[in-house]
Structure formats: structure tokens, C-alpha cells
Write an enzyme that holds these catalytic residues in place. Structure first.
Site, PDB file in Angstrom:
ATOM      1  N   CYS A   1      17.796   8.102  14.836  1.00 55.28           N
ATOM      2  CA  CYS A   1      17.456   7.026  13.903  1.00 55.28           C
ATOM      3  C   CYS A   1      16.137   6.386  14.344  1.00 55.28           C
ATOM      4  O   CYS A   1      15.554   6.747  15.373  1.00 55.28           O
ATOM      5  CB  CYS A   1      18.582   5.993  13.827  1.00 55.28           C
ATOM      6  SG  CYS A   1      18.624   4.791  15.183  1.00 55.28           S
TER       7      CYS A   1
ATOM      8  N   ARG B   1      -6.028  -1.261  -2.461  1.00 60.00           N
ATOM      9  CA  ARG B   1      -5.219  -0.109  -2.052  1.00 60.00           C
ATOM     10  C   ARG B   1      -3.847  -0.060  -2.709  1.00 60.00           C
ATOM     11  O   ARG B   1      -3.208   0.992  -2.728  1.00 60.00           O
ATOM     12  CB  ARG B   1      -5.030  -0.120  -0.524  1.00 60.00           C
ATOM     13  CG  ARG B   1      -4.210  -1.316  -0.050  1.00 60.00           C
ATOM     14  CD  ARG B   1      -4.420  -1.656   1.404  1.00 60.00           C
ATOM     15  NE  ARG B   1      -3.697  -2.875   1.770  1.00 60.00           N
ATOM     16  CZ  ARG B   1      -4.107  -4.106   1.495  1.00 60.00           C
ATOM     17  NH1 ARG B   1      -5.248  -4.290   0.835  1.00 60.00           N
ATOM     18  NH2 ARG B   1      -3.406  -5.153   1.842  1.00 60.00           N
TER      19      ARG B   1
ATOM     20  N   CYS C   1      -2.718  -5.444   7.885  1.00 59.86           N
ATOM     21  CA  CYS C   1      -3.994  -5.086   7.259  1.00 59.86           C
ATOM     22  C   CYS C   1      -4.946  -6.277   7.210  1.00 59.86           C
ATOM     23  O   CYS C   1      -6.159  -6.110   7.298  1.00 59.86           O
ATOM     24  CB  CYS C   1      -3.735  -4.561   5.849  1.00 59.86           C
ATOM     25  SG  CYS C   1      -2.741  -3.064   5.790  1.00 59.86           S
TER      26      CYS C   1
ATOM     27  N   GLY D   1       0.789  -1.218   0.000  1.00 63.29           N
ATOM     28  CA  GLY D   1       0.000   0.000   0.000  1.00 63.29           C
ATOM     29  C   GLY D   1       0.822   1.269   0.000  1.00 63.29           C
ATOM     30  O   GLY D   1       0.448   2.252  -0.648  1.00 63.29           O
TER      31      GLY D   1
ATOM     32  N   CYS E   1      16.035   5.063  17.839  1.00 60.32           N
ATOM     33  CA  CYS E   1      15.880   6.072  18.881  1.00 60.32           C
ATOM     34  C   CYS E   1      14.409   6.322  19.198  1.00 60.32           C
ATOM     35  O   CYS E   1      14.061   6.717  20.318  1.00 60.32           O
ATOM     36  CB  CYS E   1      16.529   7.390  18.459  1.00 60.32           C
ATOM     37  SG  CYS E   1      18.303   7.327  18.187  1.00 60.32           S
TER      38      CYS E   1
END
Length: 258
Positions: free
Chosen positions: A177, A77, A193, A45, A180
Site C-alpha cells: 500500500c 495547468r 506548486c 492539475g 509501505c
């Protein structure tokens, strides 16, 4: 002669004229796009709209990585795929669609779940990496490879009506990053999904944002939102911007190139 070594043809100048008319892009910015490579991890998607926009915009080389095949439920989608692609690998399906949009773009399909040295090599071959995957282990692996290779990473996620988006750039001193922001001891998935569903336009919005930031990074435009997590609740269309800093104890940041 490579894309980087030749001038644009009249047809290409016409194709990209709306970009070239922008003072922030111009012919030099368009040339940078033609000379650039982008790795997209995941052609679902998020990766679908991102790939379509990057190919349409004239990014010279797209590396597409996904181990899955196209299924009927994807078509709700995942807009880079078509009914006649059912059963094909997603990267082959995307390659065929992108070729019909912009034949000048070189598309390299990687029909595999990249990991280890293969993932690092693919990241090293790109100028910008888009993480369009749907699980935390892959996101952390991609983030680790980007930190090691010194490549900017554009991350997106979407489920139900909720999306999020962030950009990480190890070339910028003291920038955080992905590790973090999200630890590696959480759940293996943030909600597939297939289990929770997803509102189709949501992935288009987040994927288009990923493409936009990738283009900005490639051209060198200012305003890349480092150190910010943008979240969207599409039920109310509420956007939030959450700031976060680099974790001085982050073991992944310690891997980044200096």
C-alpha cells in the site's frame, strides 16, 4: 432505466467506437465502464486531465471531491477549468465542463475536504479511487480508506519537472500500500506548486496515466503496475521504475479486507 440495465444507443456506439474496436476492450469492456464509479480526490492539475479522460471514455459515475475554488493561477495547468469558472468551486466548475463533453456521465460534486467517515463512505461508493491531491496527510488518509474498503487506488504527484505514479490494490494478496512506500512521519507536503512551481504538461502526463490505469482496472485489463513506483524527470524525459514490496509490519495493510 439505469446505464447498467440498457443497451448502448447508436450514438453511444459511435461515440465509443474506437474503444469498442480494441479487442482488449470491446462492447463488454465499454459496458463495464458505463457501469462503474470512480472517486477523484482533488480537481487540480492531476485531477483535471484524469476527469476529462474518464468522462470522455464513458465511465458512468464520477465522484469529484475538492474544497477549493478556481483561481486565476490554476488555469495554467488545471485544464478542466475555464476563465468563466473563476470563483466557482472546483467541483462545480469540473461538473460543468464534463457535462459539455459527455452528458451521459453522472457527476457527483463533493465540495469538501473529505475525511473520516465521509471519506470512507465516498471510497466505498467507488470502484476505483484516484488520489490527485497535493499533500501527504490526504494521501495517507485516502490510502487508509482504500485499504479498509478494499478498493484499488491510483496515486499521482507532480511538482517542478518531476512526477511520480503508483497503483495499489488491496484485493491482490501481498501487494503493498502507499504506507509501505512512504511513511507517515515525513513532511506535510512534497512541495506545493505555489511555492516551487510546476511545468504545466507534467501534470497532464501524470493525470492521464492515472486515468489510463483506472480504465484498465475497471475493464479488468492485465498489466497494472503493482509494486512499482514510476518516476519521470521531464527535463530529460527519463523514466525510472522502482520496485517495492509490502511491509509486513505496515499498520495500514493490517486494515485491509480479507
Amino acid at each position: 432505466m439505469s446505464q447498467a440495465e440498457r443497451d448502448f444507443s447508436d450514438t453511444e456506439l459511435l461515440r465509443y467506437s474506437r474503444h469498442i474496436l480494441l479487442d482488449e476492450v470491446g462492447i463488454e469492456g465499454q459496458r463495464k465502464l458505463a457501469q462503474s464509479s470512480v472517486l477523484i480526490v482533488g480537481l487540480g492539475g492531476l485531477g483535471s486531465p484524469a476527469a476529462l479522460y474518464l468522462a470522455s471514455a464513458g465511465v458512468g459515475r464520477l465522484l469529484l471531491a475538492d474544497a477549493d475554488t478556481v483561481e486565476l493561477t490554476n488555469l495554467q495547468r488545471q485544464i478542466v477549468h475555464r476563465e468563466d469558472s473563476l470563483g466557482l468551486s472546483k467541483v462545480a466548475s469540473a461538473q460543468r465542463t464534463l457535462a459539455g463533453i459527455n452528458a451521459e456521465v453522472q457527476v457527483l460534486p463533493l465540495a469538501e475536504r473529505l475525511a473520516g467517515e465521509a471519506l470512507l463512505a465516498a471510497v466505498q461508493a467507488a470502484d476505483v479511487v484516484l488520489d490527485c491531491s497535493d499533500n501527504f496527510p490526504t494521501r495517507h488518509a485516502v490510502n487508509r480508506a482504500c485499504m479498509m474498503a478494499g478498493k484499488p487506488l491510483v496515486s499521482g504527484a507532480a511538482v517542478r519537472f518531476d512526477g511520480q505514479f503508483a497503483v495499489f490494490d488491496p484485493r491482490v494478496a501481498d501487494s503493498p500500500c502507499y504506507r509501505c512506500l512512504f511513511g507517515e512521519d515525513g513532511e506535510a507536503s512534497d512541495g506545493p506548486c505555489a511555492t516551487f512551481g510546476v511545468f504545466a504538461p507534467l501534470v497532464g502526463i501524470i493525470g492521464a496515466m492515472q486515468a489510463a490505469e483506472a480504465l484498465k482496472l475497471l475493464i479488468g485489463l492485465p498489466g497494472v503496475p503493482l509494486g512499482r513506483l514510476l518516476t519521470l524527470d521531464l527535463r530529460s524525459h527519463d523514466w525510472r521504475s522502482l520496485r517495492f514490496k509490502r511491509d509486513p509490519a505496515c499498520p495500514v495493510c493490517a486494515l485491509r479486507q480479507h
